[in-house]
Design a protein around this motif. Structure first.
Motif, PDB file in Angstrom:
ATOM      1  N   GLU A 115       0.823  -1.212   0.000  1.00 47.48           N
ATOM      2  CA  GLU A 115       0.000   0.000   0.000  1.00 47.48           C
ATOM      3  C   GLU A 115       0.856   1.261   0.000  1.00 47.48           C
ATOM      4  N   ALA A 116       0.210   2.350  -0.380  1.00 42.95           N
ATOM      5  CA  ALA A 116       0.913   3.630  -0.413  1.00 42.95           C
ATOM      6  C   ALA A 116       0.968   4.232   0.988  1.00 42.95           C
ATOM      7  N   GLU A 117       1.561   5.373   1.039  1.00 42.91           N
ATOM      8  CA  GLU A 117       1.665   6.103   2.307  1.00 42.91           C
ATOM      9  C   GLU A 117       0.296   6.638   2.723  1.00 42.91           C
ATOM     10  N   HIS A 118      -0.005   6.571   4.002  1.00 41.36           N
ATOM     11  CA  HIS A 118      -1.223   7.209   4.514  1.00 41.36           C
ATOM     12  C   HIS A 118      -0.803   8.415   5.342  1.00 41.36           C
ATOM     13  N   ALA A 119      -1.710   9.357   5.497  1.00 42.12           N
ATOM     14  CA  ALA A 119      -1.393  10.588   6.232  1.00 42.12           C
ATOM     15  C   ALA A 119      -0.869  10.272   7.631  1.00 42.12           C
ATOM     16  N   HIS A 120      -1.511   9.279   8.281  1.00 42.19           N
ATOM     17  CA  HIS A 120      -1.128   8.960   9.660  1.00 42.19           C
ATOM     18  C   HIS A 120      -0.044   7.888   9.708  1.00 42.19           C
ATOM     19  N   ASP A 121       0.326   7.394   8.549  1.00 41.33           N
ATOM     20  CA  ASP A 121       1.210   6.229   8.518  1.00 41.33           C
ATOM     21  C   ASP A 121       2.195   6.356   7.356  1.00 41.33           C
ATOM     22  N   PRO A 122       3.230   7.156   7.553  1.00 42.30           N
ATOM     23  CA  PRO A 122       4.166   7.407   6.442  1.00 42.30           C
ATOM     24  C   PRO A 122       5.017   6.186   6.124  1.00 42.30           C
ATOM     25  N   LEU A 123       5.565   6.159   4.921  1.00 46.90           N
ATOM     26  CA  LEU A 123       6.519   5.107   4.566  1.00 46.90           C
ATOM     27  C   LEU A 123       7.904   5.551   5.016  1.00 46.90           C
ATOM     28  N   LEU A 124       8.619   4.624   5.631  1.00 48.22           N
ATOM     29  CA  LEU A 124       9.942   4.956   6.165  1.00 48.22           C
ATOM     30  C   LEU A 124      11.015   4.132   5.459  1.00 48.22           C
ATOM     31  N   PRO A 125      12.198   4.742   5.252  1.00 42.75           N
ATOM     32  CA  PRO A 125      13.285   4.003   4.607  1.00 42.75           C
ATOM     33  C   PRO A 125      14.066   3.167   5.618  1.00 42.75           C
ATOM     34  N   PHE A 126      14.138   1.854   5.408  1.00 40.96           N
ATOM     35  CA  PHE A 126      14.941   0.981   6.260  1.00 40.96           C
ATOM     36  C   PHE A 126      16.132   0.492   5.449  1.00 40.96           C
ATOM     37  N   THR A 128      20.585   0.773   4.763  1.00 46.55           N
ATOM     38  CA  THR A 128      21.708   1.700   4.876  1.00 46.55           C
ATOM     39  C   THR A 128      21.842   2.517   3.612  1.00 46.55           C
ATOM     40  N   GLU A 129      22.538   3.626   3.732  1.00 44.00           N
ATOM     41  CA  GLU A 129      22.761   4.522   2.610  1.00 44.00           C
ATOM     42  C   GLU A 129      23.446   3.783   1.454  1.00 44.00           C
ATOM     43  N   SER A 130      24.464   2.997   1.779  1.00 42.50           N
ATOM     44  CA  SER A 130      25.243   2.355   0.712  1.00 42.50           C
ATOM     45  C   SER A 130      24.486   1.208   0.058  1.00 42.50           C
ATOM     46  N   ALA A 131      23.741   0.433   0.846  1.00 38.50           N
ATOM     47  CA  ALA A 131      23.044  -0.727   0.284  1.00 38.50           C
ATOM     48  C   ALA A 131      21.709  -0.337  -0.339  1.00 38.50           C
ATOM     49  N   GLY A 132      21.180   0.803   0.015  1.00 41.95           N
ATOM     50  CA  GLY A 132      19.891   1.221  -0.497  1.00 41.95           C
ATOM     51  C   GLY A 132      18.791   0.953   0.518  1.00 41.95           C
ATOM     52  N   HIS A 133      17.638   1.536   0.286  1.00 46.08           N
ATOM     53  CA  HIS A 133      16.568   1.450   1.273  1.00 46.08           C
ATOM     54  C   HIS A 133      15.380   0.616   0.808  1.00 46.08           C
ATOM     55  N   ALA A 134      14.770  -0.030   1.786  1.00 44.53           N
ATOM     56  CA  ALA A 134      13.471  -0.663   1.562  1.00 44.53           C
ATOM     57  C   ALA A 134      12.461   0.238   2.275  1.00 44.53           C
ATOM     58  N   TRP A 135      11.357   0.530   1.578  1.00 44.14           N
ATOM     59  CA  TRP A 135      10.366   1.461   2.145  1.00 44.14           C
ATOM     60  C   TRP A 135       9.192   0.683   2.715  1.00 44.14           C
ATOM     61  N   LEU A 136       8.885   0.976   3.975  1.00 45.95           N
ATOM     62  CA  LEU A 136       7.827   0.239   4.671  1.00 45.95           C
ATOM     63  C   LEU A 136       7.082   1.142   5.651  1.00 45.95           C
ATOM     64  N   HIS A 137       5.821   0.755   5.934  1.00 50.42           N
ATOM     65  CA  HIS A 137       5.128   1.349   7.082  1.00 50.42           C
ATOM     66  C   HIS A 137       5.833   0.866   8.340  1.00 50.42           C
ATOM     67  N   SER A 138       5.841   1.678   9.374  1.00 45.91           N
ATOM     68  CA  SER A 138       6.569   1.252  10.570  1.00 45.91           C
ATOM     69  C   SER A 138       5.968  -0.035  11.152  1.00 45.91           C
ATOM     70  N   HIS A 139       4.633  -0.199  11.057  1.00 44.00           N
ATOM     71  CA  HIS A 139       4.029  -1.410  11.628  1.00 44.00           C
ATOM     72  C   HIS A 139       4.225  -2.639  10.721  1.00 44.00           C
ATOM     73  N   CYS A 140       4.664  -2.423   9.507  1.00 45.71           N
ATOM     74  CA  CYS A 140       4.933  -3.557   8.602  1.00 45.71           C
ATOM     75  C   CYS A 140       6.378  -4.042   8.747  1.00 45.71           C
ATOM     76  N   TRP A 141       7.187  -3.229   9.419  1.00 44.08           N
ATOM     77  CA  TRP A 141       8.614  -3.506   9.437  1.00 44.08           C
ATOM     78  C   TRP A 141       8.972  -4.805  10.157  1.00 44.08           C
ATOM     79  N   SER A 142       8.353  -5.052  11.336  1.00 40.50           N
ATOM     80  CA  SER A 142       8.836  -6.198  12.123  1.00 40.50           C
ATOM     81  C   SER A 142       8.555  -7.538  11.424  1.00 40.50           C
TER      82      SER A 142
END
Ligand SMILES: [Zn+2]
Length: 177
Positions: A115-126, A128-142
């Protein structure tokens, strides 16, 4: 470590091992002793896993060497008992595997739920800078992170690096290794 043993036994008698497609290839000046051939035949799949270079650029042997080196450092420099030293080395392997097999994803979708970003639930980059980021909701991360760790464990297992008992739960209880 029977595949490692088979590999060492073969090299000790001058056999050069290689991989050709799905086959293990042997080169030797003289016929290798039958017990060495027998060992190789029995552990063929694992021997090939040790020799084969993964998409992260490391072969099973490279991983094995990394594990042994880390365990040695923890045991001799860190003065840990062998079992703890191996547990720490294993955690290093998992971290290294995740790094070397980093996942990137576009920043407009959650990699876990799609899903896309929601107002109350932004997508966050997980990541490292060198390896690149995976974008996830914080509650989807674990859940995503647990699945990634399981991937690392399976990959290491396939290369003959066994998972220590209690991984990962005991490790997290102790604040990571
Ligand atoms: Zn999500």
């Amino acid at each position: 470590m029977s595949a490692v043993h088979a590999l060492r036994a073969a090299r000790a008698v001058g056999v050069r091992l290689g991989i050709d497609g799905e086959d293990l290839t042997l080169e030797a000046a003289a016929a290798p002793p039958p017990d060495v051939l027998d060992l190789l035949a029995r552990h063929k799949t694992c021997v090939m896993a040790l020799l084969r270079t993964g998409r992260d650029g490391w072969s099973g042997e490279d991983w094995r060497a990394f594990f042994d080196e880390r365990a040695g450092i923890a045991e001799f420099d860190g003065e840990l008992p062998r079992e703890q030293a191996e547990a720490r080395a294993y955690a290093c392997c998992v971290a290294e595997w995740l790094n070397r097999n980093a996942v990137r994803s576009p920043p407009d979708r959650c990699l876990r739920c799609g899903e896309a970003e929601h107002a109350h639930d932004p997508l966050l980059p997980f990541g490292t800078e060198s390896a690149g980021h995976a974008w996830l909701h914080s509650h989807c991360w674990s859940a995503w992170s647990a699945a990634r760790q399981a991937e690392a464990v399976a990959a290491l297992e396939a290369m003959g690096i066994a998972t220590p008992g209690g991984f990962p739960n005991d490790f997290e209880k102790n604040g990571g290794a």
